[in-house]
Design a protein around this motif. Structure first.
Motif, PDB file in Angstrom:
ATOM      1  N   MET A  23      76.260  14.086   9.056  1.00 25.18           N
ATOM      2  CA  MET A  23      76.074  15.016  10.169  1.00 25.18           C
ATOM      3  C   MET A  23      76.341  16.469   9.785  1.00 25.18           C
TER       4      MET A  23
ATOM      5  N   LEU B 164      76.260  19.686  16.122  1.00 25.07           N
ATOM      6  CA  LEU B 164      75.300  18.741  15.557  1.00 25.07           C
ATOM      7  C   LEU B 164      73.898  18.925  16.122  1.00 25.07           C
TER       8      LEU B 164
ATOM      9  N   PRO C 221      72.721  10.057  17.297  1.00 25.95           N
ATOM     10  CA  PRO C 221      74.185  10.063  17.330  1.00 25.95           C
ATOM     11  C   PRO C 221      74.731   9.567  18.666  1.00 25.95           C
TER      12      PRO C 221
END
Length: 356
Positions: free
Chosen positions: A253, A281, A270
């Motif tokens: 990530m 992210l 995610p």
């Protein structure tokens, strides 16, 4: 919302194809007509029906889902069936079948000891004698009324159902299969990818029909190497790393990790908690040219962040609409949900996504 130029070009190109009537299901991250993020029925509509059943998938599509998700595990005779896990004591009535009592065993799956009954120890014909049950009966007691009514489905049957539902509703419904424990099954001589690839080819599934997901990059790379032209979705956990890989999810990530994912996948998936500021992210993934689908959205208080809970009863519904609105506002491209009806309603209320 300001978007990175590369992602904006992806979305604009996909929108142009949509207008021409040939958009890939996994290309734009948008519902038909640019209505907003995709709604993905998690194992069908797991909030309302026992998961991975025909009624769960049908409910999801009728409620507004764009994709439906089957988790893939193999039988002893190497047929891909759809179950949350290969251990099926919690999702079928196998424990009530005395003829299979001797098959209860303990196995090590991805480094963890698991006791129960496993799909790889049953032929398809044997599995077809079982019936699905609610996996979370203490959370979703209302769903137990459907226990024992439906058989275990094959992946092929889900593909067939998606096509029938597409025809019924006049819109393309994509299947979103996940390869479950691919390294484990590869070591057991029952690799998932060759059968998945065979079914994709036999059914002539295109990017409009199928998006493949996995937590294990090696599984996705094997599918990519087959040259099917399907969008791939790298699922990401909240701790540890993909089994058998010398990398952590935290590494994956990072900006460098996301650029690596972008070399073989179109999407990342995610946990929704990984997308809450100050975490970056979502922006980092878009910067890398990736689309982002968050999992798993549920309506019960125990699965909602504290600000969205109502009352103190864990299984009562909280303010799920507020959570959807937050993530839609952040700019997610898809939501994976047990309640596709709530997600579709929230999306319709949020309004169309503006590109640019």
């Amino acid at each position: 919302m300001v978007q990175h130029p590369r992602r904006r070009s992806i979305l604009l190109a996909a929108a142009a194809v949509t207008a021409a009537g040939a958009a890939p299901a996994g290309a734009s991250g948008q519902h038909g007509g640019g209505r907003g993020p995709l709604v993905i029925g998690h194992r069908g509509a797991a909030g309302w029906r026992p998961e991975h059943t025909a009624s769960a998938y049908t409910f999801a599509v009728r409620a507004g889902a764009d994709w439906i998700e089957p988790d893939l595990v193999p039988t002893k005779d190497h047929v891909l069936v759809v179950r949350h896990e290969n251990e099926i004591s919690g999702t079928t009535d196998v424990s009530r079948h005395p003829e299979f009592a001797g098959r209860r065993t303990t196995k090590t799956v991805d480094g963890r000891a698991v006791t129960g009954w496993f799909t790889e120890d049953f032929t398809l014909a044997e599995l077809k004698t079982l019936r699905a049950v609610e996996r979370l009966p203490l959370v979703r007691n209302r769903n137990t009324v459907f226990d024992g009514r439906e058989p275990v489905m094959t992946f092929q049957e889900v593909v067939d159902l998606a096509r029938a539902l597409s025809k019924e509703h006049g819109r393309r419904i994509a299947v979103f299969p996940e390869t479950k424990h691919p390294a484990y099954f590869r070591s057991a001589g029952l690799p998932l990818e060759p059968e998945l690839i065979r079914i994709v080819r036999r059914n002539r599934l295109t990017a409009r029909d199928c998006v493949v997901q996995s937590f294990e990059p090696s599984s996705l790379r094997e599918v990519a190497a087959a040259g099917l032209g399907l969008p791939l979705w790298q699922a990401l956990g909240t701790s540890g790393g993909p089994y058998g890989h010398p990398v952590t999810y935290a590494d994956m990530m990072t900006p460098a990790g996301l650029r690596e994912i972008a070399s073989y996948a179109r999407w990342i998936g995610p946990d929704k908690s990984s997308l809450v500021p100050p975490l970056t992210l979502l922006a980092d993934a878009h910067e890398a040219g990736l689309l982002v689908g968050a999992y798993t959205f549920r309506a019960e208080n125990q699965y909602l962040p504290a600000p969205y809970r109502r009352g103190t009863v864990p299984n009562d519904f909280g303010d799920a609409f507020a959570e959807y609105a937050f993530h839609f506002g952040q700019g997610v491209d898809a939501v994976v949900t047990d309640f596709p009806d709530l997600a579709a309603t929230a999306r319709d209320g949020f309004g169309p996504r503006t590109i640019g």
